[in-house]
Design an enzyme around this catalytic site. Structure first.
Site, PDB file in Angstrom:
ATOM      1  N   ALA A  63       1.202  -1.219   0.229  1.00  0.00           N
ATOM      2  CA  ALA A  63       0.018  -0.431  -0.231  1.00  0.00           C
ATOM      3  C   ALA A  63       0.393   1.222   0.028  1.00  0.00           C
ATOM      4  O   ALA A  63       2.147   1.281   0.541  1.00  0.00           O
ATOM      5  CB  ALA A  63      -0.806  -0.425   1.220  1.00  0.00           C
ATOM      6  N   GLY A 106       0.402  -4.998   1.275  1.00  0.00           N
ATOM      7  CA  GLY A 106      -0.559  -4.823   0.163  1.00  0.00           C
ATOM      8  C   GLY A 106      -0.205  -5.520  -1.615  1.00  0.00           C
ATOM      9  O   GLY A 106      -1.468  -6.065  -1.864  1.00  0.00           O
ATOM     10  N   GLU A 109      -0.753  -8.874  -0.708  1.00  0.00           N
ATOM     11  CA  GLU A 109      -2.075  -9.301  -0.849  1.00  0.00           C
ATOM     12  C   GLU A 109      -2.824  -9.404  -1.867  1.00  0.00           C
ATOM     13  O   GLU A 109      -3.895 -10.079  -2.050  1.00  0.00           O
ATOM     14  CB  GLU A 109      -3.279  -8.361   0.440  1.00  0.00           C
ATOM     15  N   GLU A 129       4.432  -5.235   7.224  1.00  0.00           N
ATOM     16  CA  GLU A 129       3.830  -3.872   7.796  1.00  0.00           C
ATOM     17  C   GLU A 129       3.977  -3.781   9.021  1.00  0.00           C
ATOM     18  O   GLU A 129       3.979  -2.630   9.912  1.00  0.00           O
ATOM     19  CB  GLU A 129       2.386  -4.165   7.796  1.00  0.00           C
TER      20      GLU A 129
HETATM   21  N1  CO8 Z   1       4.850   3.228  -0.775  1.00  0.00           N
HETATM   22  C1  CO8 Z   1       5.179   3.984  -0.731  1.00  0.00           C
HETATM   23  N2  CO8 Z   1       6.021   4.144  -1.925  1.00  0.00           N
HETATM   24  C2  CO8 Z   1       7.199   2.965  -2.222  1.00  0.00           C
HETATM   25  C3  CO8 Z   1       6.687   2.304  -1.978  1.00  0.00           C
HETATM   26  C4  CO8 Z   1       5.112   2.223  -0.648  1.00  0.00           C
HETATM   27  N3  CO8 Z   1       4.886   0.679  -0.198  1.00  0.00           N
HETATM   28  N4  CO8 Z   1       7.510   1.081  -1.964  1.00  0.00           N
HETATM   29  C5  CO8 Z   1       8.347   2.141  -2.915  1.00  0.00           C
HETATM   30  N5  CO8 Z   1       8.120   2.874  -2.910  1.00  0.00           N
HETATM   31  C6  CO8 Z   1       9.098   4.479  -3.838  1.00  0.00           C
HETATM   32  C7  CO8 Z   1       9.924   4.472  -2.405  1.00  0.00           C
HETATM   33  O1  CO8 Z   1       9.717   5.423  -1.784  1.00  0.00           O
HETATM   34  C8  CO8 Z   1      11.031   4.878  -3.719  1.00  0.00           C
HETATM   35  O2  CO8 Z   1      10.243   6.188  -3.530  1.00  0.00           O
HETATM   36  P1  CO8 Z   1      11.888   7.912  -3.815  1.00  0.00           P
HETATM   37  O3  CO8 Z   1      12.432   7.112  -4.914  1.00  0.00           O
HETATM   38  O4  CO8 Z   1      10.867   8.820  -3.797  1.00  0.00           O
HETATM   39  O5  CO8 Z   1      12.529   7.486  -2.553  1.00  0.00           O
HETATM   40  C9  CO8 Z   1      10.583   4.273  -4.940  1.00  0.00           C
HETATM   41  O6  CO8 Z   1       9.331   3.891  -4.533  1.00  0.00           O
HETATM   42  C10 CO8 Z   1      11.687   3.279  -5.577  1.00  0.00           C
HETATM   43  O7  CO8 Z   1      11.590   2.366  -3.948  1.00  0.00           O
HETATM   44  P2  CO8 Z   1      13.316   2.618  -3.285  1.00  0.00           P
HETATM   45  O8  CO8 Z   1      14.752   3.349  -3.897  1.00  0.00           O
HETATM   46  O9  CO8 Z   1      13.025   1.965  -1.916  1.00  0.00           O
HETATM   47  O10 CO8 Z   1      13.962   0.693  -3.972  1.00  0.00           O
HETATM   48  P3  CO8 Z   1      14.608  -0.315  -3.366  1.00  0.00           P
HETATM   49  O11 CO8 Z   1      15.004  -0.982  -4.864  1.00  0.00           O
HETATM   50  O12 CO8 Z   1      15.645   0.924  -2.776  1.00  0.00           O
HETATM   51  O13 CO8 Z   1      13.766  -0.364  -2.123  1.00  0.00           O
HETATM   52  C11 CO8 Z   1      12.032  -2.111  -1.518  1.00  0.00           C
HETATM   53  C12 CO8 Z   1      12.900  -1.713  -3.055  1.00  0.00           C
HETATM   54  C13 CO8 Z   1      12.716  -2.926  -0.599  1.00  0.00           C
HETATM   55  C14 CO8 Z   1      10.431  -2.464  -2.013  1.00  0.00           C
HETATM   56  C15 CO8 Z   1      11.509  -0.667  -0.484  1.00  0.00           C
HETATM   57  O14 CO8 Z   1      10.876  -0.133  -1.681  1.00  0.00           O
HETATM   58  C16 CO8 Z   1      10.200  -0.991   0.261  1.00  0.00           C
HETATM   59  O15 CO8 Z   1      11.152  -0.851   1.449  1.00  0.00           O
HETATM   60  N6  CO8 Z   1       9.455  -0.457   0.378  1.00  0.00           N
HETATM   61  C17 CO8 Z   1       8.201  -0.156   1.572  1.00  0.00           C
HETATM   62  C18 CO8 Z   1       7.373  -2.024   1.675  1.00  0.00           C
HETATM   63  C19 CO8 Z   1       6.699  -2.180   2.185  1.00  0.00           C
HETATM   64  O16 CO8 Z   1       7.057  -2.129   3.729  1.00  0.00           O
HETATM   65  N7  CO8 Z   1       5.022  -2.627   2.383  1.00  0.00           N
HETATM   66  C20 CO8 Z   1       4.016  -2.352   3.345  1.00  0.00           C
HETATM   67  C21 CO8 Z   1       3.158  -1.244   2.905  1.00  0.00           C
HETATM   68  S1  CO8 Z   1       2.262  -1.405   4.291  1.00  0.00           S
HETATM   69  C22 CO8 Z   1       1.095  -2.180   3.604  1.00  0.00           C
HETATM   70  O17 CO8 Z   1       1.325  -2.488   2.169  1.00  0.00           O
HETATM   71  C23 CO8 Z   1      -0.127  -2.510   4.300  1.00  0.00           C
HETATM   72  C24 CO8 Z   1      -1.133  -1.372   4.732  1.00  0.00           C
HETATM   73  C25 CO8 Z   1      -1.991  -2.186   5.583  1.00  0.00           C
HETATM   74  C26 CO8 Z   1      -1.864  -1.375   6.288  1.00  0.00           C
HETATM   75  C27 CO8 Z   1      -3.224  -0.704   6.974  1.00  0.00           C
HETATM   76  C28 CO8 Z   1      -4.119   0.552   7.751  1.00  0.00           C
HETATM   77  C29 CO8 Z   1      -4.751   0.739   7.987  1.00  0.00           C
END
Ligand code: CO8
Length: 255
Positions: A63, A106, A109, A129
């Site tokens: 997400a 997500g 999911e 998460e």
């Molecule tokens: N959301 C927003 N932006 C993201 C996300 C994300 N989930 N994942 C990656 N991006 C963005 C990064 O911020 C980055 O943007 P910027 O260049 O502006 O900094 C761009 O995508 C490229 O990403 P990275 O530079 O981080 O790429 P890497 O190759 O270094 O790393 C990863 C890849 C390991 C996948 C890393 O991006 C990462 O850890 N991403 C987050 C993964 C994560 O935690 N996902 C779970 C999100 S929460 C969810 O999905 C469930 C929500 C349910 C909660 C319930 C609430 C009500």
């Protein structure tokens, strides 16, 4: 569509997530656009199966954290965040997730909302998460537990670690793994094969398999048997069995 691209190949529809700058993170626009596209294909008798895919690097990295971070409890409740995804899981024709790269949070999911998950050999799955101070909110605690069992689902959700495609296949999350470069063609070929079957029977089969998650064994068996009986009211049963006996390919109805 701003966040996805769609195309059709014969009777197969392909929905491709297209937010490369955010590794296909799922914001509200993505949910709305996927739901709308999938509902359109579901209504179209010329389409028999949907493939959902992303890029080589990411199916979807979760997400959208940047969209979610400032949200308050009242926003979540008022807008019923993530409920849009129920429209995607209500799709009646089969759906296949073709996962290359990251399927996290997500993203994992969304893959689990599909009926079949196929993975490229470099795919990574996880529910990270917990590392963001929350837990899965798009079905992860429920669908992952049903797919891989409680102990492994707990371990993945509590640690937030990623697993590779081989482990995901071993644990029952993924149906089949292909070399990353072949994944999309393999997914489309499988979807095309499914789309050649009776559209009504594939819908009823999908509904029946999903019933297994909801009801007891005896209720599920009763549901299966009744729908099996009902299939004998369809021309497709007559045609399919006649074609077998006559040693020819069946011609199923499309509507
Ligand atoms: N959301 C927003 N932006 C993201 C996300 C994300 N989930 N994942 C990656 N991006 C963005 C990064 O911020 C980055 O943007 P910027 O260049 O502006 O900094 C761009 O995508 C490229 O990403 P990275 O530079 O981080 O790429 P890497 O190759 O270094 O790393 C990863 C890849 C390991 C996948 C890393 O991006 C990462 O850890 N991403 C987050 C993964 C994560 O935690 N996902 C779970 C999100 S929460 C969810 O999905 C469930 C929500 C349910 C909660 C319930 C609430 C009500």
């Amino acid at each position: 569509m701003a966040t996805i691209r769609t195309e059709t190949q014969g009777r197969v529809a392909i929905i491709r997530l297209d937010r490369p700058q955010a590794l296909n993170a799922l914001n509200r626009a993505v949910a709305e656009e996927i739901a709308e596209a999938a509902e359109g294909f579901d209504r179209d008798p010329d389409i028999g199966c949907i493939v959902v895919t992303g890029s080589d690097k990411a199916f979807a990295a979760g997400a959208d954290i940047k969209e979610m971070q400032p949200a308050e409890f009242r926003d979540m409740i008022r807008e019923n965040w993530f409920a849009t995804w129920d429209r995607f899981t209500a799709i009646r024709i089969p759906t296949i997730a073709a996962v290359n790269g990251y399927a996290l949070g997500g993203g994992c999911e969304l893959a689990m909302m599909c009926d079949i998950i196929l993975a490229g050999d470099k795919a990574r799955f996880g529910q990270p998460e917990i590392r963001l101070g929350v837990m899965p909110g798009m079905g992860g605690t429920q669908r992952l537990t049903r797919l891989v069992g409680r102990s492994k689902a707990m371990e993945l959700c509590l640690t937030g670690r990623m697993m590779d495609a081989a482990e995901a296949e071993r644990s029952g999350l993924v149906a089949r793994v292909f070399p990353a470069a072949d994944l999309e063609a393999e997914a489309i070929a499988m979807a095309a094969e499914i789309a050649e079957r009776s559209r009504l029977v594939t819908m009823m089969l999908k509904e029946t398999v999903h019933r297994a998650d909801e009801v007891s064994l005896s209720e599920g068996m009763r549901f299966e048997r009744r729908l099996f009986h009902a299939m004998f009211a369809l021309e497709d049963q007559k045609e399919g069995m006649a074609a077998y006996i006559e040693k020819r390919e069946p011609r199923f109805r499309r509507d």
